[in-house]
Design a protein around this motif. Structure first.
Motif, PDB file in Angstrom:
ATOM      1  N   ASN A 268      -5.589   1.867  -7.910  1.00  0.00           N
ATOM      2  CA  ASN A 268      -5.853   2.868  -6.738  1.00  0.00           C
ATOM      3  C   ASN A 268      -6.042   2.345  -5.602  1.00  0.00           C
ATOM      4  OD1 ASN A 268      -8.222   5.025  -4.938  1.00  0.00           O
ATOM      5  ND2 ASN A 268      -7.715   6.106  -7.048  1.00  0.00           N
ATOM      6  N   ASP A 269      -5.189   3.425  -5.071  1.00  0.00           N
ATOM      7  CA  ASP A 269      -5.704   2.684  -3.387  1.00  0.00           C
ATOM      8  C   ASP A 269      -6.630   3.153  -2.126  1.00  0.00           C
ATOM      9  OD1 ASP A 269      -5.660   5.712  -3.071  1.00  0.00           O
ATOM     10  OD2 ASP A 269      -3.672   6.292  -2.224  1.00  0.00           O
ATOM     11  N   ALA A 270      -7.633   4.077  -2.762  1.00  0.00           N
ATOM     12  CA  ALA A 270      -9.386   4.177  -2.431  1.00  0.00           C
ATOM     13  C   ALA A 270      -9.478   2.958  -2.756  1.00  0.00           C
ATOM     14  CB  ALA A 270     -10.092   5.181  -2.716  1.00  0.00           C
ATOM     15  N   THR A 271      -9.272   2.893  -3.796  1.00  0.00           N
ATOM     16  CA  THR A 271     -10.641   1.586  -4.321  1.00  0.00           C
ATOM     17  C   THR A 271      -9.356   0.112  -3.991  1.00  0.00           C
ATOM     18  OG1 THR A 271     -10.539   2.526  -6.311  1.00  0.00           O
ATOM     19  CG2 THR A 271     -11.496   0.055  -5.996  1.00  0.00           C
ATOM     20  N   THR A 272      -8.635  -0.226  -3.673  1.00  0.00           N
ATOM     21  CA  THR A 272      -7.801  -1.336  -3.140  1.00  0.00           C
ATOM     22  C   THR A 272      -8.484  -1.349  -1.277  1.00  0.00           C
ATOM     23  OG1 THR A 272      -6.342  -1.321  -4.669  1.00  0.00           O
ATOM     24  CG2 THR A 272      -5.632  -1.649  -2.845  1.00  0.00           C
ATOM     25  N   ALA A 273      -8.354  -0.163  -0.555  1.00  0.00           N
ATOM     26  CA  ALA A 273      -8.698   0.131   0.710  1.00  0.00           C
ATOM     27  C   ALA A 273     -10.314  -0.831   0.585  1.00  0.00           C
ATOM     28  CB  ALA A 273      -8.905   1.130   1.027  1.00  0.00           C
TER      29      ALA A 273
ATOM     30  N   ASP B 286       0.607  -1.081  -0.275  1.00  0.00           N
ATOM     31  CA  ASP B 286      -0.334  -0.231  -0.358  1.00  0.00           C
ATOM     32  C   ASP B 286       0.714   1.468  -0.012  1.00  0.00           C
ATOM     33  OD1 ASP B 286      -2.217   1.929  -0.034  1.00  0.00           O
ATOM     34  OD2 ASP B 286      -2.146   1.347   2.575  1.00  0.00           O
ATOM     35  N   ILE B 287       0.744   1.623  -1.198  1.00  0.00           N
ATOM     36  CA  ILE B 287       1.971   3.361  -1.239  1.00  0.00           C
ATOM     37  C   ILE B 287       0.892   4.472  -0.795  1.00  0.00           C
ATOM     38  CG2 ILE B 287       3.192   4.381  -2.923  1.00  0.00           C
ATOM     39  CD1 ILE B 287       3.654   1.722  -4.757  1.00  0.00           C
ATOM     40  N   GLY B 288       1.361   5.179   0.768  1.00  0.00           N
ATOM     41  CA  GLY B 288       0.502   6.388   0.320  1.00  0.00           C
ATOM     42  C   GLY B 288       1.122   7.370  -0.414  1.00  0.00           C
ATOM     43  N   GLY B 289       0.914   7.981   0.927  1.00  0.00           N
ATOM     44  CA  GLY B 289       1.799  10.003  -0.008  1.00  0.00           C
ATOM     45  C   GLY B 289       2.835  10.017   1.199  1.00  0.00           C
ATOM     46  N   THR B 290       2.494   9.695   2.765  1.00  0.00           N
ATOM     47  CA  THR B 290       3.305   9.232   3.315  1.00  0.00           C
ATOM     48  C   THR B 290       4.246   8.529   3.421  1.00  0.00           C
ATOM     49  OG1 THR B 290       1.805   9.870   5.248  1.00  0.00           O
ATOM     50  CG2 THR B 290       3.120  11.827   4.433  1.00  0.00           C
TER      51      THR B 290
ATOM     52  N   SER C  38       6.454  -1.037   7.708  1.00  0.00           N
ATOM     53  CA  SER C  38       5.886  -0.094   7.004  1.00  0.00           C
ATOM     54  C   SER C  38       7.494   1.403   7.311  1.00  0.00           C
ATOM     55  CB  SER C  38       4.680   0.948   7.603  1.00  0.00           C
ATOM     56  OG  SER C  38       4.626   1.054   8.937  1.00  0.00           O
ATOM     57  N   PHE C  39       7.065   1.951   6.250  1.00  0.00           N
ATOM     58  CA  PHE C  39       8.401   2.962   6.190  1.00  0.00           C
ATOM     59  C   PHE C  39       7.621   4.149   5.284  1.00  0.00           C
ATOM     60  CE2 PHE C  39       8.316  -1.002   2.874  1.00  0.00           C
ATOM     61  CZ  PHE C  39       8.683   0.144   1.679  1.00  0.00           C
ATOM     62  N   ALA C  40       8.665   5.211   5.807  1.00  0.00           N
ATOM     63  CA  ALA C  40       8.729   6.227   4.956  1.00  0.00           C
ATOM     64  C   ALA C  40       8.769   5.631   3.175  1.00  0.00           C
ATOM     65  CB  ALA C  40       9.526   7.688   5.142  1.00  0.00           C
ATOM     66  N   THR C  41       7.709   6.808   2.126  1.00  0.00           N
ATOM     67  CA  THR C  41       7.268   6.364   1.039  1.00  0.00           C
ATOM     68  C   THR C  41       8.735   7.276   0.215  1.00  0.00           C
ATOM     69  OG1 THR C  41       5.396   6.389   1.730  1.00  0.00           O
ATOM     70  CG2 THR C  41       6.172   6.870  -1.143  1.00  0.00           C
ATOM     71  N   LYS C  42       9.470   6.138  -0.484  1.00  0.00           N
ATOM     72  CA  LYS C  42      10.169   6.212  -1.024  1.00  0.00           C
ATOM     73  C   LYS C  42      10.097   5.942  -2.501  1.00  0.00           C
ATOM     74  CE  LYS C  42      14.771   7.302   0.568  1.00  0.00           C
ATOM     75  NZ  LYS C  42      15.734   6.477   0.944  1.00  0.00           N
TER      76      LYS C  42
ATOM     77  N   VAL D  94       3.455 -15.998  -4.277  1.00  0.00           N
ATOM     78  CA  VAL D  94       1.868 -16.296  -5.746  1.00  0.00           C
ATOM     79  C   VAL D  94       1.308 -15.674  -6.248  1.00  0.00           C
ATOM     80  CG1 VAL D  94       1.382 -19.098  -4.741  1.00  0.00           C
ATOM     81  CG2 VAL D  94      -0.224 -17.036  -4.504  1.00  0.00           C
ATOM     82  N   ALA D  95       0.635 -14.281  -6.016  1.00  0.00           N
ATOM     83  CA  ALA D  95       0.497 -12.904  -6.401  1.00  0.00           C
ATOM     84  C   ALA D  95       0.546 -12.139  -5.595  1.00  0.00           C
ATOM     85  CB  ALA D  95      -1.024 -13.254  -6.277  1.00  0.00           C
ATOM     86  N   ILE D  96       0.969 -10.906  -6.125  1.00  0.00           N
ATOM     87  CA  ILE D  96       1.604  -9.480  -5.499  1.00  0.00           C
ATOM     88  C   ILE D  96       0.104  -8.468  -5.000  1.00  0.00           C
ATOM     89  CG2 ILE D  96       2.606  -7.531  -5.182  1.00  0.00           C
ATOM     90  CD1 ILE D  96       5.538  -8.954  -5.551  1.00  0.00           C
ATOM     91  N   GLY D  97       0.269  -8.069  -4.692  1.00  0.00           N
ATOM     92  CA  GLY D  97      -1.349  -7.212  -4.320  1.00  0.00           C
ATOM     93  C   GLY D  97      -0.843  -5.128  -4.921  1.00  0.00           C
ATOM     94  N   VAL D  98      -0.475  -4.206  -5.310  1.00  0.00           N
ATOM     95  CA  VAL D  98      -0.302  -3.058  -4.816  1.00  0.00           C
ATOM     96  C   VAL D  98      -1.477  -1.805  -5.330  1.00  0.00           C
ATOM     97  CG1 VAL D  98       1.532  -1.387  -4.993  1.00  0.00           C
ATOM     98  CG2 VAL D  98       1.532  -3.782  -5.906  1.00  0.00           C
ATOM     99  N   GLY D  99      -1.706  -1.237  -4.373  1.00  0.00           N
ATOM    100  CA  GLY D  99      -2.047   0.428  -3.926  1.00  0.00           C
ATOM    101  C   GLY D  99      -1.892   1.486  -4.152  1.00  0.00           C
ATOM    102  N   ALA D 100      -2.253   2.179  -5.067  1.00  0.00           N
ATOM    103  CA  ALA D 100      -1.126   2.467  -5.309  1.00  0.00           C
ATOM    104  C   ALA D 100      -2.238   4.765  -5.568  1.00  0.00           C
ATOM    105  CB  ALA D 100      -0.545   2.788  -5.907  1.00  0.00           C
ATOM    106  N   PRO D 101      -1.275   5.470  -4.669  1.00  0.00           N
ATOM    107  CA  PRO D 101      -2.301   6.452  -5.517  1.00  0.00           C
ATOM    108  C   PRO D 101      -2.476   6.697  -7.217  1.00  0.00           C
ATOM    109  CG  PRO D 101      -0.984   7.883  -3.925  1.00  0.00           C
ATOM    110  CD  PRO D 101      -0.523   6.585  -4.684  1.00  0.00           C
ATOM    111  N   ALA D 102      -3.819   7.638  -6.951  1.00  0.00           N
ATOM    112  CA  ALA D 102      -4.020   7.941  -8.208  1.00  0.00           C
ATOM    113  C   ALA D 102      -3.223   9.346  -9.409  1.00  0.00           C
ATOM    114  CB  ALA D 102      -5.260   8.240  -8.851  1.00  0.00           C
ATOM    115  N   PRO D 103      -2.810   8.995  -9.894  1.00  0.00           N
ATOM    116  CA  PRO D 103      -3.670   7.878 -11.594  1.00  0.00           C
ATOM    117  C   PRO D 103      -2.773   7.363 -12.259  1.00  0.00           C
ATOM    118  CG  PRO D 103      -2.756  10.566 -11.959  1.00  0.00           C
ATOM    119  CD  PRO D 103      -2.979  10.092 -10.867  1.00  0.00           C
TER     120      PRO D 103
END
Ligand SMILES: [Zn+2]
Length: 291
Positions: free
Chosen positions: A102-107, A9-13, A30-34, A55-64
């Motif tokens: 998208n991170d919010a859809t992932t949430a 889950d990639i967040g702004g911070t 968790s760590f400060a986003t790089k 077996v799979a990796i899911g990633v949520g990230a801020p749009a776009p």
């Protein structure tokens, strides 16, 4: 080697990385986003420690995002991720299927599978920005390109503050952490975080109270509108600002009731800050169409 699902889950911070086995979060960090190298290293470390292979990796990230190509597009808050082909890079690195949304859809997917498990709801992230995800009849509403649910860009006041999207008076421009901080900068002529502004409002500062009341009214208006459009079982909120729900909630709910014919049911996600991580672990079950 045990089979596991990687979740990011990639967040702004902050960026959160976790490993799931049999639907359970078994390791997290968790760590400060790089950038991508830090995510690869964190995933690798958790997998080695758990003697697991993904077996799979899911990633949520801020749009776009470009969901079809699995690429994070020009995101002002994430300089290290501009144009990064997340799906391709992580697939090559870990040799498994990778899914990006998208991170919010992932949430929202986290809420659907691990939270209240409602079949009809709108999830809203109330944080630095405002994002959303819609679930209807147990299915995620993706839209044509997977970008549906941008509730933060509903225009609440056409003459309101400028939004980073180019419009004016978006819910995000008024009620997000960034919007609250910006209003405070104008009225207090100094830099204050949204959390500080909320704290001052609680303590009775009239200017802070005005800013916070305006944000809560806008959020309530947005919730009332969504309630009327989707007739959901509930609206679920998550994100940093919901930590002050005891104070903000009554203001939001009273505004929401003015914009809906029946009182909206609003719940906080029980998954807290990990809601996006939970959702990322279940992405592969929901976005086959874009894979
Ligand atoms: Zn906007």
């Amino acid at each position: 080697m045990r089979k596991a699902i990687g979740a990011v889950d990639i967040g702004g911070t902050r960026t959160r990385v976790g490993i799931f086995r049999d639907g359970r979060l078994v390791a997290r960090t968790s760590f400060a986003t790089k950038g991508l190298p830090e995510v690869v290293e964190a995933l690798r470390r958790l997998l080695v420690r758990g003697k697991a292979e993904p077996v799979a990796i899911g990633v949520g990230a801020p749009a776009p995002l470009d969901m079809r190509r699995g690429v994070i597009l020009n995101c002002p808050n994430l300089p290290h991720w501009n144009g990064v082909a997340v799906v391709e890079e992580l697939s090559r690195e870990f040799g498994c299927e990778v899914y990006l949304a998208n991170d919010a859809t992932t949430a929202a997917i986290g809420e659907l599978e691990f939270g209240h498990r409602a079949r009809d709801f709108v999830y809203i992230t109330w944080s630095t920005g405002i994002g959303g995800g819609i679930v209807s009849g147990g299915r995620v509403v993706w839209g044509m390109e997977g970008q549906a649910g941008e509730v933060g860009h509903m225009v609440i006041h056409p003459q309101g503050p400028h939004c980073r999207c180019g419009k004016r008076g978006c819910l995000e421009a008024i009620a997000s952490g960034t919007g609250i901080a910006r209003a405070a900068r104008e009225l207090f002529a100094r830099r204050l975080t949204a959390a500080t502004v909320v704290g001052r409002a609680r303590d009775g500062d009239p200017t802070a109270r005005r800013i916070v009341a305006r944000a809560c009214e806008a959020m309530g208006q947005g919730i009332g509108i969504l309630w009327e459009i989707f007739e959901p079982e509930m609206i679920v909120l998550g994100g940093g600002l919901t930590r002050s729900w005891d104070y903000l909630g009554p203001m939001v709910l009273s505004a929401a009731r003015e914009f809906a014919r029946t009182p909206p049911r609003v719940e906080l996600t029980p998954l807290g800050d990990d809601v996006g991580l939970y959702g990322a672990s279940a992405l592969h079950r929901h976005i086959e169409y874009f894979a």
